[in-house]
Structures are given as C-alpha cells and as structure tokens.
Design an enzyme around this catalytic site. Structure first.
Site, PDB file in Angstrom:
ATOM      1  N   HIS A  21       0.840  -1.204   0.000  1.00 46.64           N
ATOM      2  CA  HIS A  21       0.000   0.000   0.000  1.00 46.64           C
ATOM      3  C   HIS A  21       0.877   1.257   0.000  1.00 46.64           C
ATOM      4  O   HIS A  21       0.668   2.181  -0.777  1.00 46.64           O
ATOM      5  CB  HIS A  21      -0.908   0.012   1.231  1.00 46.64           C
ATOM      6  CG  HIS A  21      -1.877  -1.138   1.280  1.00 46.64           C
ATOM      7  ND1 HIS A  21      -3.247  -0.954   1.325  1.00 46.64           N
ATOM      8  CD2 HIS A  21      -1.685  -2.476   1.272  1.00 46.64           C
ATOM      9  CE1 HIS A  21      -3.841  -2.138   1.369  1.00 46.64           C
ATOM     10  NE2 HIS A  21      -2.906  -3.076   1.332  1.00 46.64           N
ATOM     11  N   ASP A 125      -6.501   5.371   1.274  1.00 44.12           N
ATOM     12  CA  ASP A 125      -6.529   3.953   0.949  1.00 44.12           C
ATOM     13  C   ASP A 125      -7.990   3.492   0.987  1.00 44.12           C
ATOM     14  O   ASP A 125      -8.731   3.831   1.926  1.00 44.12           O
ATOM     15  CB  ASP A 125      -5.707   3.206   2.018  1.00 44.12           C
ATOM     16  CG  ASP A 125      -5.281   1.837   1.561  1.00 44.12           C
ATOM     17  OD1 ASP A 125      -6.156   1.069   1.136  1.00 44.12           O
ATOM     18  OD2 ASP A 125      -4.086   1.532   1.628  1.00 44.12           O
TER      19      ASP A 125
END
Ligand code: UDP
Length: 490
Positions: A21, A125
């Site tokens: 990520h 995210d």
C-alpha cells in the site's frame, strides 16, 4: 477557502500501513508532485523511520518542496502482521488513532498554526473508511485509492450477492464448485478463487464484516483510483464503473512514474526492509531468462514443512533460482525451532550450486534483469504488475485477500503463467517450474511479452493510464477549488 488554497491544491495521501500500500501510494504521491500538487503523505512512526532508513525517500523528494512526510501519533499496533488477527489489530488501532488526528489536521486552525496551506482534498486507501467518515464530516472531498486489482475489488464487491444467492458460506468442502454470482466472472471463478476471506463459515466474524463493509463504502468517495490498466482489466472495470462512474486506472504506477520522470532506468524503491543488492551481481553471472525468482511479498508466512516442499521442488527442477526468504517468513517461537535440520543443511549445500538466497531483494530491479525468466509469487498485486511490466511469466501460490483472484486471472484469463493455489507438494512445485521455465517456456514468454507491450503502452504519452492520470490531476484541481466538490461522481 483561502486564495492560496484555490491556487494550490494540497492533497493528504493516507495509505494503510503495509508495504504494498505504502509503495504504490508513494508512487502516486510522486506523480502528483510532478504536477506541482502539494502533498502531505501520512504514515505511522514505525514506517516513517523504516522509509528513512531503507530508502532514498529524503533525497528523492527533496526536489518537490510541496511534499511533506507526516506521522500519525503514537498508539498504533506495531507487532507482527502475518495473520488476519494481527492485521485486524493494526486496523482497529489505526482507526482509533486516526479519527481525532484527521479531524484536527483538516481543521483550518491546524493549517494556520503550521503555516501550511489547508488540505483541499484527500486520497485515502480504499480500506480506510475512517478517512471517508471524517472527510464527509468536515466537508473535504475524498478520492479512494484501492491498491488491489480491479478483479479482486469486484469479487469483494459482489460478496453480498453471493450471500443472497446462498453461495456463501460454502456448503460442503468441495472448493472446485463454480461460483455464479460474481457478475462477469460467471464461468471463471471457483470457490477457491474467491478472496480468501470468503472461506469463513461465520459471516459475522469481525474480519469478514470489516472487509465486506469497507468495499461496499467505495461508491461514497468522489472517485476511485486503481493501479491497473485498461487493456488488462477493462472488462471488469466496465462492471465497476456501473457503481462508481469516476474510476481512474493509472497503472502500472512504477512504470508510469518512469515515463513521467523521463528516466526508464530509475527504480524508486520504497522498501521497508534493507535490500540485499548482492543478488544483482549473482544474476549478472547467469544466462538470459534462466533464473526463477521466488518471493512471497511482505505478509506471507509459510510452515517449515511448506518451505521444505518448495525447496525440494526448486532443487529437483534443476532450474536456477533466486529466493527471498524474509527473516520472518517462517514464524518461530524459540531458538530451537530456528536451528537448521540435517535435511535443510543438505539442501543448503545443493542450493549453492544453482540458487541464491536473500532476506529482501530490490524486486523491481530483479524482475527487470535479463537473467530472470520466471517468478514464483504469492500474487500480491504489486508483484503481479511488476512481473507483467517486465514480461516475466508467473507461477502463483496465493496467500490471502485478493491474491486468490489474481492468480486465477494470471492462469486462466491473461494466460501469463500457472496457478498452484492450495497445493504445496514438491512434485507439483517441480513440475510447474519445469513447465514454466522449460517445456512451455516459449508459449508463456510470448504471452507475457505481448502483455508487457500493452502495459508499457498504457503509461506512455497518449496511453490510457497516462491520459487518466491527467484526468485525475484535473479532477483534483477542480474539487480543490470547490467547483465540483458537492457533486459526488462515484
Ligand atoms: N518487494 C521487494 N523486495 C522483496 C519482496 C517484495 O521490494 O524481496 C516489494 C515488491 O516489489 C512489491 C511489494 O514489496 O512492490 C510487495 O507488494 P505486493 O502487493 O506484491 O504483496 P504484499 O507484500 O502486499 O503481500
């Protein structure tokens, strides 16, 4: 909103604290810096220190005066994250700490006290709905970045349909039953190809509820970014666009960044572990496309028995290999368990002839090395894309989350390799390696070479991802000056 803010968009980028990520969202941050957008990139204290220690982030970003690395306050779980329970601990603690912190950060008082321009939009995210909640509360536009594949996202999104249709929880143990209710993937997915979380029997379990609800919230965001490209996932994206019209496919991000900084040879590593570059010297001594690269990413753990099955399979295949064995790849409780067995010592001897092992590799450089001809991977989305961009065929051994879906697509849709999910047997490992690297080598290399061309084309000028990043930048400008702020497009 101040005049300064109107002229200068200031985006808060908030990734989930995990290698894949942080890596892809940092690449996006750099791409936006190149467009002169101010960026505040939010990480945990632990990740902040590891990025400074193991990467050149400081010097790389020093050319962008509008970039700031900001840390979340203390209180976030810092232990291992190799099991779903551990990841949930991280997730829960992050939510608790981030909520009041984000409120404070987004208030204009905070900007004044720090003498910085106020944050005009957020890219969070896509599993951090805590950011979505605070953004809505504070009336700040928010875009989601989902770091997994579009096919993985869509399988998650369709879970309520599977439950309604009685396809979940699975009745009986047969994992080869075909799934009918993931729209567009009707004859493709078997139970075993659904995201790993779908294997639960208790639909009320907290991790399953979390995964389910996070994905269902995506349409609330103004837009949805994917690290993928149209030629790879266009058909799945057409379904996603029905629930989120404002989708930006801007990947593969690492290739895209190279185009935009006009430096095809620069790889910008965002590793949280120290890279052992000695493996590049070893690769330099090997013949073209003869080495199998083996790595299971940052989360996967294996048992000692599984490691031995892989090891025997690798050695028996007679193929040369470079293997990443992270220090925590096999979780151990004590020193006794850590000691090598006579069987392992024997394998170590044979490995010296044909193999090389490191604790963490400079993966982008490894995959682009001419000696590498195959990748035994856990099918993490970053690893998959890095392999696609270099035209390297894959053997897939998925561990969790979207990896089960990715590996099915690699094997059956894109035909870029072989899917070995749910088995770990030395004879199968050996056979698959021989197939990929010897028997069917030309066939896989040809397919992978074709996909490589499409991947690269997408990030070149006039390519779909190149165009979509320009669109995203325009979108960020527009929402930042408040014109399109209220109209949620996704
Ligand atoms: N990676 C690396 N060196 C290694 C193993 C992995 O640099 O030895 C990087 C890899 O290039 C990728 C990331 O770590 O960008 C892993 O992300 P992925 O989505 O593939 O898997 P995850 O770690 O999230 O399971």
């Amino acid at each position: 909103m101040s005049e300064l803010a109107q002229l200068q968009p200031h985006v808060l980028i908030f990734p989930f604290p995990a290698q894949g990520h942080v890596n892809s969202m940092l690449k996006l941050a750099e791409l936006l810096c190149l467009a002169r957008i101010n960026i505040t990139y939010l990480v945990t204290l632990n990740f902040h220190d590891r990025l400074l220690l193991h990467t050149d982030i400081k010097s790389r970003f020093s050319k962008y005066p509008g970039f700031h690395l900001k840390t979340l306050p203390d209180g976030i779980y810092q232990g291992k994250t190799n099991t779903v329970d551990e990841v949930m601990m991280l997730y829960d603690s992050l939510r608790l700490v981030a909520k009041p912190f984000l409120r404070e950060l987004l208030s204009s008082d905070q900007a004044q006290s720090e003498k910085s321009s106020p944050i005009t939009s957020i890219i969070a995210d896509g599993i951090l709905s805590v950011a979505l909640d605070v953004a809505e509360e504070m009336d700040v536009p928010i875009i989601y970045f989902r770091t997994i594949s579009a096919c993985g996202f869509w399988a998650y999104f369709c879970i309520p349909q599977l439950i309604d249709a009685g396809e979940m929880p699975f009745a009986g143990k047969d994992m080869d039953v075909t799934i009918a209710n993931v729209t567009g993937m009707e004859r493709l997915l078997r139970r075993r190809d659904l995201p790993s979380f779908c294997r639960v029997q208790d639909l009320g379990s907290p991790d399953f509820r979390m995964v389910l609800s996070e994905t269902q919230k995506s349409p609330r965001a103004w837009g949805l970014i994917f690290n993928t490209f149209e030629d790879l996932e266009g058909s799945t994206l057409s379904h996603i666009r029905k629930i989120c019209p404002n989708v930006y496919t801007i990947g593969p991000l690492h290739a895209h960044l190279k185009t935009r900084i006009q430096s095809p040879w620069t790889s910008s590593s965002n590793s949280l572990w120290e890279e052992d570059r000695s493996c590049i010297g070893w690769l330099d001594q090997q013949h073209s496309q003869t080495v199998l690269y083996v790595s299971f990413g940052s989360f996967t753990v294996v048992t000692r028995e599984q490691l031995l099955e892989f090891w025997h399979g690798l050695v028996n295949s007679q193929v040369r290999f470079l293997w990443v064995i992270r220090p925590d790849l096999i979780p151990t409780k004590n020193d006794k368990e850590r000691k090598s067995t006579p069987e392992e010592l024997e394998l170590e001897e044979v490995t010296k002839e044909r193999g090389y092992m490191v604790g963490w590799a400079p993966q982008e450089d490894v995959l682009s090395h001419p000696a590498v001809g195959g990748f035994l991977t856990h099918s993490g989305w970053n690893s998959t894309l890095e392999s696609v961009v270099e035209g390297v065929p894959m053997i897939c051994w998925p561990y969790f989350a979207d990896q089960q879906v990715n590996s099915r697509f690699v094997g059956e849709v894109w035909k870029l390799g072989l899917d070995m999910k749910d088995t770990c047997d030395r004879a199968i490992v050996e056979k698959m390696i021989r197939d990929l690297m010897v028997e069917r080598k030309d066939e896989f290399l040809q397919r992978a070479g074709e996909m490589k061309k499409l991947a690269r084309k997408s990030t070149e000028k006039n390519g779909s991802s190149f165009h979509n990043l320009d669109r995203l930048i325009e979108g960020i400008m527009t929402i930042s000056i408040g014109v399109d702020h209220a109209s949620k497009s996704c």
